[in-house]
Design a protein around this motif. Structure first.
Motif, PDB file in Angstrom:
ATOM      1  N   LYS A  73     -11.337  29.259  19.951  1.00  0.00           N
ATOM      2  CA  LYS A  73     -10.845  28.307  20.967  1.00  0.00           C
ATOM      3  C   LYS A  73     -10.012  27.153  20.394  1.00  0.00           C
ATOM      4  O   LYS A  73      -9.254  26.524  21.107  1.00  0.00           O
ATOM      5  CB  LYS A  73     -12.052  27.738  21.727  1.00  0.00           C
ATOM      6  N   PHE A  74     -10.194  26.822  19.165  1.00  0.00           N
ATOM      7  CA  PHE A  74      -9.417  25.748  18.510  1.00  0.00           C
ATOM      8  C   PHE A  74      -9.528  24.408  19.254  1.00  0.00           C
ATOM      9  O   PHE A  74      -8.535  23.735  19.504  1.00  0.00           O
ATOM     10  CB  PHE A  74      -7.937  26.153  18.374  1.00  0.00           C
ATOM     11  N   GLN A  75     -10.750  24.050  19.662  1.00  0.00           N
ATOM     12  CA  GLN A  75     -10.903  22.834  20.468  1.00  0.00           C
ATOM     13  C   GLN A  75     -11.162  21.579  19.640  1.00  0.00           C
ATOM     14  O   GLN A  75     -10.967  20.470  20.105  1.00  0.00           O
ATOM     15  CB  GLN A  75     -12.061  23.013  21.452  1.00  0.00           C
ATOM     16  N   GLU A  76     -11.676  21.775  18.421  1.00  0.00           N
ATOM     17  CA  GLU A  76     -12.053  20.606  17.619  1.00  0.00           C
ATOM     18  C   GLU A  76     -10.821  19.816  17.205  1.00  0.00           C
ATOM     19  O   GLU A  76      -9.711  20.331  17.207  1.00  0.00           O
ATOM     20  CB  GLU A  76     -12.818  21.055  16.361  1.00  0.00           C
ATOM     21  N   LYS A  77     -11.040  18.556  16.795  1.00  0.00           N
ATOM     22  CA  LYS A  77      -9.914  17.702  16.377  1.00  0.00           C
ATOM     23  C   LYS A  77     -10.234  17.050  15.042  1.00  0.00           C
ATOM     24  O   LYS A  77     -10.468  15.845  14.971  1.00  0.00           O
ATOM     25  CB  LYS A  77      -9.679  16.629  17.428  1.00  0.00           C
ATOM     26  N   PRO A  78     -10.252  17.834  13.984  1.00  0.00           N
ATOM     27  CA  PRO A  78     -10.640  17.232  12.698  1.00  0.00           C
ATOM     28  C   PRO A  78      -9.538  16.391  12.051  1.00  0.00           C
ATOM     29  O   PRO A  78      -9.791  15.715  11.059  1.00  0.00           O
ATOM     30  CB  PRO A  78     -10.965  18.451  11.821  1.00  0.00           C
ATOM     31  N   TYR A  79      -8.330  16.398  12.605  1.00  0.00           N
ATOM     32  CA  TYR A  79      -7.208  15.718  11.931  1.00  0.00           C
ATOM     33  C   TYR A  79      -6.630  14.548  12.709  1.00  0.00           C
ATOM     34  O   TYR A  79      -5.478  14.176  12.540  1.00  0.00           O
ATOM     35  CB  TYR A  79      -6.114  16.757  11.606  1.00  0.00           C
ATOM     36  N   GLY A  80      -7.458  13.954  13.596  1.00  0.00           N
ATOM     37  CA  GLY A  80      -7.029  12.748  14.297  1.00  0.00           C
ATOM     38  C   GLY A  80      -6.308  13.059  15.588  1.00  0.00           C
ATOM     39  O   GLY A  80      -6.403  14.157  16.138  1.00  0.00           O
ATOM     40  N   GLU A  81      -5.551  12.066  16.052  1.00  0.00           N
ATOM     41  CA  GLU A  81      -4.952  12.130  17.385  1.00  0.00           C
ATOM     42  C   GLU A  81      -3.440  12.290  17.344  1.00  0.00           C
ATOM     43  O   GLU A  81      -2.773  12.182  18.361  1.00  0.00           O
ATOM     44  CB  GLU A  81      -5.294  10.842  18.159  1.00  0.00           C
ATOM     45  N   GLY A  82      -2.875  12.445  16.144  1.00  0.00           N
ATOM     46  CA  GLY A  82      -1.418  12.585  16.068  1.00  0.00           C
ATOM     47  C   GLY A  82      -0.711  11.246  15.934  1.00  0.00           C
ATOM     48  O   GLY A  82       0.493  11.149  16.181  1.00  0.00           O
ATOM     49  N   ASN A  83      -1.462  10.185  15.543  1.00  0.00           N
ATOM     50  CA  ASN A  83      -0.825   8.869  15.385  1.00  0.00           C
ATOM     51  C   ASN A  83      -1.088   8.280  13.997  1.00  0.00           C
ATOM     52  O   ASN A  83      -1.153   7.071  13.813  1.00  0.00           O
ATOM     53  CB  ASN A  83      -1.303   7.894  16.477  1.00  0.00           C
ATOM     54  N   ALA A  84      -1.252   9.151  13.015  1.00  0.00           N
ATOM     55  CA  ALA A  84      -1.586   8.698  11.654  1.00  0.00           C
ATOM     56  C   ALA A  84      -0.473   7.829  11.064  1.00  0.00           C
ATOM     57  O   ALA A  84      -0.738   6.779  10.464  1.00  0.00           O
ATOM     58  CB  ALA A  84      -1.842   9.909  10.759  1.00  0.00           C
ATOM     59  N   ALA A  85       0.776   8.230  11.242  1.00  0.00           N
ATOM     60  CA  ALA A  85       1.882   7.478  10.636  1.00  0.00           C
ATOM     61  C   ALA A  85       1.977   6.083  11.244  1.00  0.00           C
ATOM     62  O   ALA A  85       2.231   5.098  10.548  1.00  0.00           O
ATOM     63  CB  ALA A  85       3.195   8.240  10.846  1.00  0.00           C
ATOM     64  N   GLU A  86       1.736   5.986  12.530  1.00  0.00           N
ATOM     65  CA  GLU A  86       1.787   4.663  13.177  1.00  0.00           C
ATOM     66  C   GLU A  86       0.679   3.765  12.632  1.00  0.00           C
ATOM     67  O   GLU A  86       0.878   2.566  12.416  1.00  0.00           O
ATOM     68  CB  GLU A  86       1.638   4.818  14.689  1.00  0.00           C
ATOM     69  N   LYS A  87      -0.485   4.337  12.403  1.00  0.00           N
ATOM     70  CA  LYS A  87      -1.591   3.539  11.843  1.00  0.00           C
ATOM     71  C   LYS A  87      -1.208   3.006  10.464  1.00  0.00           C
ATOM     72  O   LYS A  87      -1.493   1.861  10.128  1.00  0.00           O
ATOM     73  CB  LYS A  87      -2.856   4.387  11.736  1.00  0.00           C
ATOM     74  N   ILE A  88      -0.550   3.861   9.667  1.00  0.00           N
ATOM     75  CA  ILE A  88      -0.143   3.430   8.321  1.00  0.00           C
ATOM     76  C   ILE A  88       0.857   2.278   8.434  1.00  0.00           C
ATOM     77  O   ILE A  88       0.736   1.247   7.765  1.00  0.00           O
ATOM     78  CB  ILE A  88       0.493   4.607   7.539  1.00  0.00           C
ATOM     79  N   ALA A  89       1.840   2.435   9.306  1.00  0.00           N
ATOM     80  CA  ALA A  89       2.874   1.398   9.451  1.00  0.00           C
ATOM     81  C   ALA A  89       2.235   0.077   9.863  1.00  0.00           C
ATOM     82  O   ALA A  89       2.581  -0.984   9.327  1.00  0.00           O
ATOM     83  CB  ALA A  89       3.912   1.849  10.470  1.00  0.00           C
ATOM     84  N   LEU A  90       1.289   0.124  10.794  1.00  0.00           N
ATOM     85  CA  LEU A  90       0.664  -1.123  11.265  1.00  0.00           C
ATOM     86  C   LEU A  90      -0.145  -1.796  10.154  1.00  0.00           C
ATOM     87  O   LEU A  90      -0.148  -3.019  10.035  1.00  0.00           O
ATOM     88  CB  LEU A  90      -0.224  -0.835  12.483  1.00  0.00           C
ATOM     89  N   ILE A  91      -0.794  -0.981   9.308  1.00  0.00           N
ATOM     90  CA  ILE A  91      -1.564  -1.564   8.190  1.00  0.00           C
ATOM     91  C   ILE A  91      -0.600  -2.176   7.173  1.00  0.00           C
ATOM     92  O   ILE A  91      -0.803  -3.295   6.692  1.00  0.00           O
ATOM     93  CB  ILE A  91      -2.476  -0.493   7.548  1.00  0.00           C
ATOM     94  N   LEU A  92       0.490  -1.480   6.869  1.00  0.00           N
ATOM     95  CA  LEU A  92       1.447  -2.012   5.879  1.00  0.00           C
ATOM     96  C   LEU A  92       2.176  -3.248   6.410  1.00  0.00           C
ATOM     97  O   LEU A  92       2.627  -4.093   5.641  1.00  0.00           O
ATOM     98  CB  LEU A  92       2.457  -0.929   5.477  1.00  0.00           C
ATOM     99  N   LYS A  93       2.258  -3.390   7.683  1.00  0.00           N
ATOM    100  CA  LYS A  93       2.933  -4.555   8.286  1.00  0.00           C
ATOM    101  C   LYS A  93       2.167  -5.848   7.996  1.00  0.00           C
ATOM    102  O   LYS A  93       2.712  -6.941   8.036  1.00  0.00           O
ATOM    103  CB  LYS A  93       3.065  -4.332   9.801  1.00  0.00           C
ATOM    104  N   GLU A  94       0.869  -5.661   7.693  1.00  0.00           N
ATOM    105  CA  GLU A  94       0.047  -6.862   7.403  1.00  0.00           C
ATOM    106  C   GLU A  94       0.341  -7.485   6.038  1.00  0.00           C
ATOM    107  O   GLU A  94      -0.140  -8.555   5.740  1.00  0.00           O
ATOM    108  CB  GLU A  94      -1.451  -6.490   7.428  1.00  0.00           C
ATOM    109  N   ILE A  95       1.131  -6.818   5.198  1.00  0.00           N
ATOM    110  CA  ILE A  95       1.367  -7.317   3.834  1.00  0.00           C
ATOM    111  C   ILE A  95       1.961  -8.729   3.884  1.00  0.00           C
ATOM    112  O   ILE A  95       2.903  -8.969   4.620  1.00  0.00           O
ATOM    113  CB  ILE A  95       2.390  -6.418   3.071  1.00  0.00           C
TER     114      ILE A  95
END
Ligand code: UD1
Length: 358
Positions: free
Chosen positions: A336-358
């Motif tokens: 069925k491929f229902q699980e989501k072990p790799y997040g929601e598809g917004n990993a790059a945005e999370k990285i950008a927001l963390i790096l913006k705090e520099i």
């Protein structure tokens, strides 16, 4: 505006950079991209920049086709010069290649903080060049952007909880990329957009890992298995240049025609329309799951253990009988491929927001 120097060099890094570049732009971080040149021809490099609209690198170091030590050493020397000129606030490296290691090492020695995208993955096989690259890169990074809970657990068990670093599961940037480009792949694929109409079921296969290509017994076993499967399936094998060279040199022949390495859009179309995947690639074994396909991993261990634990992927090694036995079972699989072990598809945005705090 924080200045972020991103380092790419090999095919899987172009794919990951596509997601991050877009997010850096969205959140108004300045990106200076450096291409080490590790992968260099049209099929292995240029097509990705063009199709995925990755910004043109400001620097291309043109370093390739050398032994591991020579390649890493030359990259280290040249990247240091670039970093001294550009004086970035942070350096981002992706994955586990020689370009990743050289980039992280050059930055850390200049006291520029390093962000490692795809941190914490472990195969626990120290013979793999990629495993050495990962371990060293993680240890000298300040931000460890992990794609899975397993990766976070690996780092914590190595004592990262005691280090002055940020360890976070942000999800897998490759999932972001797959979601984004799957909407347009059919339109832009050039070779494999008519796959649905093929008479025979398609198997997508790739292999290039040193442990498979440099061990002739393994190489022969994999080729033998594919040659048998070719009686029943239509096999699409985009052949990596390393594998091609060795097959030619050793006179090992396939009984079907492989194809040249394909671009990302064609890869997505192949993934959407194949019956299952056979690969030793780290990226492809997950992309199979993103497109609801099972995968036979022709290695003895994997960094992406969740898909094996969930029963989607099988570790079959370079073992002809195991490959054929599991391939038989894959044909009838209804998972069925229902699980989501790799997040929601917004990993790059999370990285950008963390790096913006520099
Ligand atoms: C590298 C990475 C591996 C990654 C893989 C993806 C390391 C240690 N390994 O392996 O982690 O999974 O990329 O593809 O960094 N070549 C060409 N044309 C190209 C690129 C390469 O002909 O565009 C040839 C090279 O000259 C070389 C061979 O292919 O002889 C292998 O390339 P190399 O960069 O050493 O590593 P990969 O096997 O691709």
């Amino acid at each position: 505006m924080p200045r972020i120097l991103t380092i790419v060099g090999a095919r899987p890094q172009f794919v990951k950079a596509a997601a991050l570049s877009r997010a850096l732009k969205k959140y108004e971080l300045e990106e200076i991209m450096v291409h080490t040149g590790q992968h260099f021809d049209e099929n292995m490099a240029d097509i990705f920049f063009r199709q995925m609209e990755i910004p043109e690198p400001k620097y291309n170091l043109g370093i390739h086709s050398l032994s591991h030590g020579a390649m890493t050493g030359r990259m280290l020397e040249e990247l240091e010069k670039v970093m001294q000129t550009e004086k970035p606030d942070a350096v981002v490296v992706f994955g586990d290649t020689n370009s990743t290691l050289a980039g992280a090492l050059a930055a850390a020695k200049l006291h520029i903080p390093v962000a490692h995208v795809e941190a914490g993955l472990r195969s626990f096989n120290m013979k793999m060049p990629e495993e050495i690259n990962r371990i060293v890169t993680d240890r000298i990074s300040s931000w460890l952007f992990c794609p899975t809970d397993t990766a976070v657990r690996n780092l914590l068990s190595e004592g990262y909880g005691n280090f002055h670093v940020r360890v976070e599961n942000i999800g897998d940037v490759m999932y972001d990329v797959a979601l984004f480009y799957s909407r347009i792949s059919e339109k832009f694929a050039t070779q494999f957009n008519g796959l649905k109409n093929r008479e025979r079921l398609t198997v997508l296969a790739t292999f290039h890992r040193q442990e498979n290509t440099d061990n002739l017994k393994c190489l022969q076993n994999i080729v033998d298995a594919l040659n048998v499967l070719n009686n029943e399936f239509s096999i699409v094998l985009p052949l990596h240049p390393r594998t091609k060279k060795i097959l030619e040199r050793e006179n090992i022949s396939l009984n079907f025609d492989p194809v040249d390495p394909v671009g990302y859009f064609d890869m997505i179309e192949l993934l959407k329309n194949c019956t299952f995947v056979i690969t030793d690639s780290g990226g492809l074994q997950k992309e199979a799951f993103f497109f609801k396909k099972q995968c036979l991993i022709i290695r003895d261990e994997t960094e992406w253990t969740e898909l094996v634990d969930l029963g989607y992927n099988y570790l079959v090694g370079a073992d002809k009988e195991k490959i054929l036995e599991k391939a038989d079972a894959m044909r009838y699989s209804r998972m069925k491929f229902q699980e989501k072990p790799y997040g929601e598809g917004n990993a790059a945005e999370k990285i950008a927001l963390i790096l913006k705090e520099i």
